[in-house]
Scaffold this motif. Structure first.
Motif: not given
Ligand code: ADP
Ligand code: MG
Ligand code: MG
Length: 368
Positions: A148, A196, A198, A202-203, A236, A241, A262, A272, A316, A327-328
């Motif tokens: 990430k 957040f 992290k 990972l995933g 955050g 999403e 959700f 998930k 987002f 986001n990713e």
């Molecule tokens: P993964 O690769 O494990 O899916 P993500 O980075 O997508 O990880 O984060 C998982 C979830 O966490 C996202 O789908 C969202 O719901 C929440 N999330 C992650 N980062 C943010 C953020 N910066 N602001 C708001 N929600 C977030």
């Protein structure tokens, strides 16, 4: 002559079981009516401990008979594949190294692996070394797409909007008692709450925490550090999403945009993978102009990390301001019949069997 497709599934990651579901769906699609006579499927199961199993054992795992049931099968039942290498472990049948002979016959590999040790460039490096075409991103795209921090650096360079973040190393969390409070101060000052925390590689939301206070921040950093050397903390956002699927190599196409809804606090592991906790809206109820921007950004993101074949790009959408933040990117997204990626293509006019067929063809095209 049938093309021999090596399905590589399971893997040493927290998403082992998701991989099995994806592999079952893909195996079915490769032998669906539309693809009749085209493919011969050879399954290769990577156990959680990293050992490979081919032939009958892998086929049984693919057909839902779990490895646990295999263990209780007669130990001296005839092996489908001649193999001279026997491991030192005691469960004889399970530990027989059966892959090398079969692996040599593969025309194209389909690595159906999610997360570290499969979606991150490790397996891609091995397949590249074998000089056999394979589905999906290569070493670089897979590695950047998994990390990430690296991913966000690539996105920033490509001018793709994203949330504010701070990259953290495990050593800042664990080794030095003077560094940790300063790190927390910096996070509070720069990102604020909620943020957040992290693990970078990972995933499935594993190791991710949403934190609202100093105490929660400290605990979350410590927890994330137990998963990975590299961590990321992000500001955050309150947003919808939305996700877009990309398919292709150098001239990739973007699918319609989908949305996940959700009730839970965020899209965590439980949400998930618990039936009924999250809903997919395909297409997402968005103004056309927003959907088009998301598709453009998805294609930019795909190119920014040098992805190939497939990827799902997650965003987002801040409705109040109209902002779209990436986001990713996931270079091997969930691929079961009900997963977002194939469903986005189904809604864009490409059926599941057609989709896997195109992915195999894209692998061959990229190799030549
Ligand atoms: P993964 O690769 O494990 O899916 P993500 O980075 O997508 O990880 O984060 C998982 C979830 O966490 C996202 O789908 C969202 O719901 C929440 N999330 C992650 N980062 C943010 C953020 N910066 N602001 C708001 N929600 C977030
Ligand atoms: Mg991810
Ligand atoms: Mg995600």
């Amino acid at each position: 002559k049938k093309l021999r497709v090596g399905l590589l599934f399971g893997g040493c990651s927290g998403e082992h079981e998701v991989s099995l579901s994806s592999a079952r769906a893909i195996a079915q699609a490769l032998s669906a009516d539309q693809n009749t006579g085209k493919y011969e499927i050879l399954p290769f199961y990577i156990r959680k401990d990293g050992r490979w199993q081919a032939g009958e054992l892998a086929q049984q795992v693919l057909e839902s008979r779990t490895p646990l049931q295999l263990e209780s099968s007669t130990p001296d039942s005839p092996s489908p594949i001649a193999s001279s290498e026997i491991s030192t472990a005691n469960t004889q049948q399970l530990n027989r190294w059966q892959s090398p002979s079969q692996a040599a016959e593969i025309d194209v590999w389909f690595p159906i692996l999610h997360g570290p040790n499969g979606e991150d460039g490790t397996v891609q490096g091995m397949l590249k070394l074998m000089q056999v075409p394979f589905v999906g991103s290569g070493v670089l795209g897979s590695a950047i797409g998994m990390d990430k921090i690296a991913m966000k650096m690539a996105f920033a360079h490509a001018g793709i909007p994203q949330v504010k973040y701070i990259a953290v190393n495990r050593s800042q969390v664990w080794s030095n008692p003077c560094v940790f409070p300063k790190l927390c101060d910096e996070i509070e000052g720069t990102l604020g709450y909620p943020c957040f925390v992290k693990p970078a590689n990972l995933g499935s939301s594993v190791g991710i925490s949403k934190v609202r206070s100093r105490t929660e921040l400290e605990t979350a950093l410590d927890n994330a550090a137990s998963y990975d050397r590299r961590l990321i903390v992000e500001a955050g956002v309150v947003a919808r999403e939305v996700e877009c699927a990309v398919l292709g190599n150098d001239n990739p196409k973007a699918s319609v945009v989908g949305e996940i809804t959700f009730e839970s606090d965020f899209y965590d592991y439980e949400t998930k993978y618990t039936q009924g906790e999250a809903d997919l809206l395909i297409p997402a109820p968005l103004p056309d102009a927003i959907a088009t921007q998301i598709q453009d950004l998805a294609l930019k993101a795909f190119a920014a990390i040098d992805a190939a074949g497939l990827a799902r790009v997650d965003f987002f959408y801040v409705e109040a301001t109209g902002e779209i933040l990436i986001n990713e990117i996931n270079t091997f997204p969930g691929f079961t019949a009900t997963s977002m990626y194939p469903q986005l293509w189904a809604a864009s006019g490409i059926s599941f069997p057609e989709l896997v067929d195109q992915l195999v063809q894209l692998a061959l095209e990229r190799h030549t």
